[in-house]
Design a protein around this motif. Structure first.
Motif, PDB file in Angstrom:
ATOM      1  N   LYS A 177       0.845  -1.207   0.000  1.00 20.14           N
ATOM      2  CA  LYS A 177       0.000   0.000   0.000  1.00 20.14           C
ATOM      3  C   LYS A 177       0.874   1.248   0.000  1.00 20.14           C
ATOM      4  N   LEU A 178       1.902   1.229   0.856  1.00 19.79           N
ATOM      5  CA  LEU A 178       2.792   2.391   0.963  1.00 19.79           C
ATOM      6  C   LEU A 178       3.480   2.655  -0.377  1.00 19.79           C
ATOM      7  N   ILE A 179       3.941   1.585  -1.023  1.00 18.74           N
ATOM      8  CA  ILE A 179       4.605   1.735  -2.325  1.00 18.74           C
ATOM      9  C   ILE A 179       3.624   2.242  -3.380  1.00 18.74           C
ATOM     10  N   ASP A 180       2.426   1.685  -3.416  1.00 20.99           N
ATOM     11  CA  ASP A 180       1.423   2.107  -4.410  1.00 20.99           C
ATOM     12  C   ASP A 180       1.092   3.593  -4.256  1.00 20.99           C
ATOM     13  N   ILE A 181       0.970   4.057  -3.008  1.00 25.61           N
ATOM     14  CA  ILE A 181       0.671   5.478  -2.766  1.00 25.61           C
ATOM     15  C   ILE A 181       1.841   6.342  -3.240  1.00 25.61           C
ATOM     16  N   LEU A 182       3.059   5.950  -2.846  1.00 26.89           N
ATOM     17  CA  LEU A 182       4.239   6.735  -3.230  1.00 26.89           C
ATOM     18  C   LEU A 182       4.416   6.799  -4.746  1.00 26.89           C
ATOM     19  N   ARG A 183       4.150   5.675  -5.418  1.00 29.29           N
ATOM     20  CA  ARG A 183       4.285   5.649  -6.882  1.00 29.29           C
ATOM     21  C   ARG A 183       3.356   6.642  -7.563  1.00 29.29           C
ATOM     22  N   SER A 184       2.240   6.942  -6.916  1.00 30.89           N
ATOM     23  CA  SER A 184       1.255   7.849  -7.528  1.00 30.89           C
ATOM     24  C   SER A 184       1.630   9.317  -7.357  1.00 30.89           C
ATOM     25  N   MET A 185       2.735   9.575  -6.649  1.00 26.96           N
ATOM     26  CA  MET A 185       3.153  10.959  -6.386  1.00 26.96           C
ATOM     27  C   MET A 185       4.348  11.341  -7.266  1.00 26.96           C
ATOM     28  N   PRO A 186       4.564  12.644  -7.503  1.00 23.23           N
ATOM     29  CA  PRO A 186       5.728  13.086  -8.285  1.00 23.23           C
ATOM     30  C   PRO A 186       7.028  12.734  -7.568  1.00 23.23           C
ATOM     31  N   SER A 187       8.079  12.409  -8.333  1.00 22.31           N
ATOM     32  CA  SER A 187       9.333  11.933  -7.739  1.00 22.31           C
ATOM     33  C   SER A 187      10.059  13.010  -6.936  1.00 22.31           C
ATOM     34  N   ASP A 188       9.858  14.274  -7.287  1.00 18.35           N
ATOM     35  CA  ASP A 188      10.583  15.335  -6.571  1.00 18.35           C
ATOM     36  C   ASP A 188       9.769  15.911  -5.416  1.00 18.35           C
ATOM     37  N   GLN A 189       8.594  15.363  -5.149  1.00 17.12           N
ATOM     38  CA  GLN A 189       7.746  15.887  -4.078  1.00 17.12           C
ATOM     39  C   GLN A 189       8.249  15.429  -2.713  1.00 17.12           C
ATOM     40  N   THR A 190       8.294  16.333  -1.752  1.00 12.90           N
ATOM     41  CA  THR A 190       8.677  15.959  -0.388  1.00 12.90           C
ATOM     42  C   THR A 190       7.497  15.282   0.281  1.00 12.90           C
ATOM     43  N   VAL A 191       7.775  14.118   0.861  1.00 15.18           N
ATOM     44  CA  VAL A 191       6.720  13.381   1.569  1.00 15.18           C
ATOM     45  C   VAL A 191       7.151  13.185   3.015  1.00 15.18           C
ATOM     46  N   SER A 192       6.168  13.071   3.893  1.00 15.80           N
ATOM     47  CA  SER A 192       6.484  12.822   5.306  1.00 15.80           C
ATOM     48  C   SER A 192       5.604  11.691   5.829  1.00 15.80           C
ATOM     49  N   LEU A 193       6.157  10.971   6.793  1.00 15.38           N
ATOM     50  CA  LEU A 193       5.436   9.878   7.432  1.00 15.38           C
ATOM     51  C   LEU A 193       5.363  10.208   8.910  1.00 15.38           C
ATOM     52  N   THR A 194       4.149  10.391   9.416  1.00 11.53           N
ATOM     53  CA  THR A 194       3.954  10.819  10.806  1.00 11.53           C
ATOM     54  C   THR A 194       3.244   9.724  11.587  1.00 11.53           C
ATOM     55  N   ALA A 195       3.737   9.443  12.806  1.00  8.27           N
ATOM     56  CA  ALA A 195       3.135   8.405  13.654  1.00  8.27           C
ATOM     57  C   ALA A 195       2.220   9.041  14.682  1.00  8.27           C
ATOM     58  N   ASN A 196       1.049   8.420  14.824  1.00 13.04           N
ATOM     59  CA  ASN A 196       0.088   8.905  15.809  1.00 13.04           C
ATOM     60  C   ASN A 196      -0.753   7.718  16.272  1.00 13.04           C
ATOM     61  N   ALA A 197      -0.636   7.369  17.550  1.00  9.87           N
ATOM     62  CA  ALA A 197      -1.348   6.200  18.104  1.00  9.87           C
ATOM     63  C   ALA A 197      -0.991   4.957  17.289  1.00  9.87           C
ATOM     64  N   SER A 198      -1.999   4.236  16.759  1.00  9.28           N
ATOM     65  CA  SER A 198      -1.712   2.997  16.008  1.00  9.28           C
ATOM     66  C   SER A 198      -1.823   3.221  14.501  1.00  9.28           C
ATOM     67  N   LYS A 199      -1.580   4.451  14.075  1.00 12.25           N
ATOM     68  CA  LYS A 199      -1.679   4.758  12.649  1.00 12.25           C
ATOM     69  C   LYS A 199      -0.457   5.563  12.184  1.00 12.25           C
ATOM     70  N   LEU A 200      -0.202   5.470  10.863  1.00 14.23           N
ATOM     71  CA  LEU A 200       0.821   6.299  10.228  1.00 14.23           C
ATOM     72  C   LEU A 200       0.128   7.170   9.200  1.00 14.23           C
ATOM     73  N   THR A 201       0.518   8.419   9.119  1.00 20.86           N
ATOM     74  CA  THR A 201      -0.057   9.323   8.127  1.00 20.86           C
ATOM     75  C   THR A 201       1.022   9.706   7.120  1.00 20.86           C
ATOM     76  N   LEU A 202       0.745   9.456   5.849  1.00 19.97           N
ATOM     77  CA  LEU A 202       1.659   9.822   4.767  1.00 19.97           C
ATOM     78  C   LEU A 202       1.124  11.081   4.103  1.00 19.97           C
ATOM     79  N   GLN A 203       1.953  12.114   4.044  1.00 19.39           N
ATOM     80  CA  GLN A 203       1.539  13.371   3.417  1.00 19.39           C
ATOM     81  C   GLN A 203       2.519  13.768   2.321  1.00 19.39           C
TER      82      GLN A 203
END
Length: 374
Positions: free
Chosen positions: A75-101
């Protein structure tokens, strides 16, 4: 906590390096996840299928401090593949979830605890380490991998025999109908080894090893260590631990025919093209082609249940007896399409004997294919 913050291409490259062994469906759901361990700016990514474990370390900025979790790798790879290669992405942890922005996109993913991730139990005592150029190993694997068996009950055929002795490294694969052998001479001596690498490990090494091709950095050698039933490989910032196949590999030297009466050397590309055309009209089940060698001419013929026929002719430098023999066309095409040389050599004894395919001026490659009755 911000677990990581980097451009999409950096994060995706690190994930893709370890995700090749991840199965989409597994009896243990956590094995569909990647284990993420953060120690300061360093991120360690690990995947496992209980028999193979792949780990890589990358510098991906984030908050200070340590953190670990697991999240769905695909899932993480599929989401990242859908984004532009030069875009800055962040992965944030909160409780039992991770948020990818990334940009104006936001994805919240469920996690499972890092402590529940079943790491491969590594052998207590690995043997001495030795190194092989990545390009050398990749070339050898490419020359033999297609002859491995697939789901054979003779489990020792579902992989590649890896033999190191002195300066000679030999890889052998067979499915019982054909056999491929490739050898290389290294600059330094290696400790004697004879192990069977599993099919999945072989395919993953093919994917990960660098061959110094276009755009690839100067390669580091692959460091190898073996234990009783495990192997450990380290290369390009990766650590790869795999279970070995137990069992006795067939005596490949007995299979390779010797003292042939007849030899033909011809162009690889024209032979492959003729076989590919003839293959179109072979029967789905048997894939048989008939080869007729006669002075000056090689005829290739095929037919199928609909009584359709194909015939190809290639002029050859041959002055021996007439030999008519049949082969599975796929076995011939597999060998030829995994070579890059201009010429191939075919050695034959008679219509009922195996054929030996070699590369002129390259003694390290041998391919044996058994004949078919047509």
């Amino acid at each position: 906590m911000i677990v990581l913050k980097a451009t999409q291409d950096k994060v995706l490259a690190a994930l893709q390096a370890v995700a090749g062994i991840v199965e989409r469906r597994h009896t243990l759901p956590i094995l569909a996840n990647v284990l993420i361990r953060k120690q300061g700016p360093q991120i360690e990514l690990t995947t496992s299928d209980l028999e193979i474990q792949v780990r890589t370390t990358a510098e991906l900025d984030g908050d200070a401090g340590n953190f670990s979790t697991t999240v769905g790798a695909r899932k993480l790879i599929d989401i990242l593949r859908s984004m532009p290669s030069d875009q800055t992405v962040s992965l944030t942890a909160n409780a039992s979830k991770l948020t990818l922005q990334g940009g104006k996109s936001r994805f919240t993913l469920q996690t499972l605890p890092a402590d529940d991730f079943p790491l491969v139990q590594e052998a207590a005592d690995f043997g001495p380490s030795f190194s092989v150029p990545q390009k050398t190993l990749k070339v050898l694997i490419n020359q033999v991998h297609f002859a491995m068996a697939v789901h054979d009950i003779r489990y020792y055929l579902n992989g590649i025999l890896f033999v190191a002795e002195g300066k000679t490294l030999t890889l052998v694969a067979t499915d019982g109908h054909r056999l491929a052998l490739a050898q290389a001479t290294l600059e330094t001596d290696m400790p004697k080894q004879e192990v069977i690498l599993p099919r999945k490990t072989v395919l993953e090494l093919m994917r990960l090893l660098k061959d110094g091709g276009k755009g690839e950095e100067e390669e580091q050698p692959i460091e190898m260590r073996f234990a009783g039933n495990q192997a450990k490989f380290s290369f390009s910032g990766m650590e790869f631990v795999t279970k070995l196949v137990e069992g006795k590999f067939p005596d490949y030297n007995r299979v390779i025919p010797k003292n042939h009466k007849f030899n033909v050397t011809l162009g690889r590309a024209p032979l492959l093209a003729s076989l590919q055309r003839a293959a179109i009209l072979t029967s789905e089940k048997f894939k048989a082609v008939r080869l007729s060698f006669e002075p000056g001419l090689l005829s290739i013929a095929s037919s199928n249940a609909e009584q359709e026929e194909a015939k190809e002719e290639i002029e050859i430098d041959y002055g021996g007896d007439l030999i008519e023999t049949g082969f599975n066309v796929t076995y011939l095409m597999d060998a030829l399409s995994n070579m890059s040389q201009d010429m191939v050599s075919i050695d034959l004894n008679d219509s009922a004997a195996s054929a030996l395919i070699t590369i002129p001026e390259q003694t390290g490659f041998k391919y044996v294919v058994m004949p078919m009755r047509i």
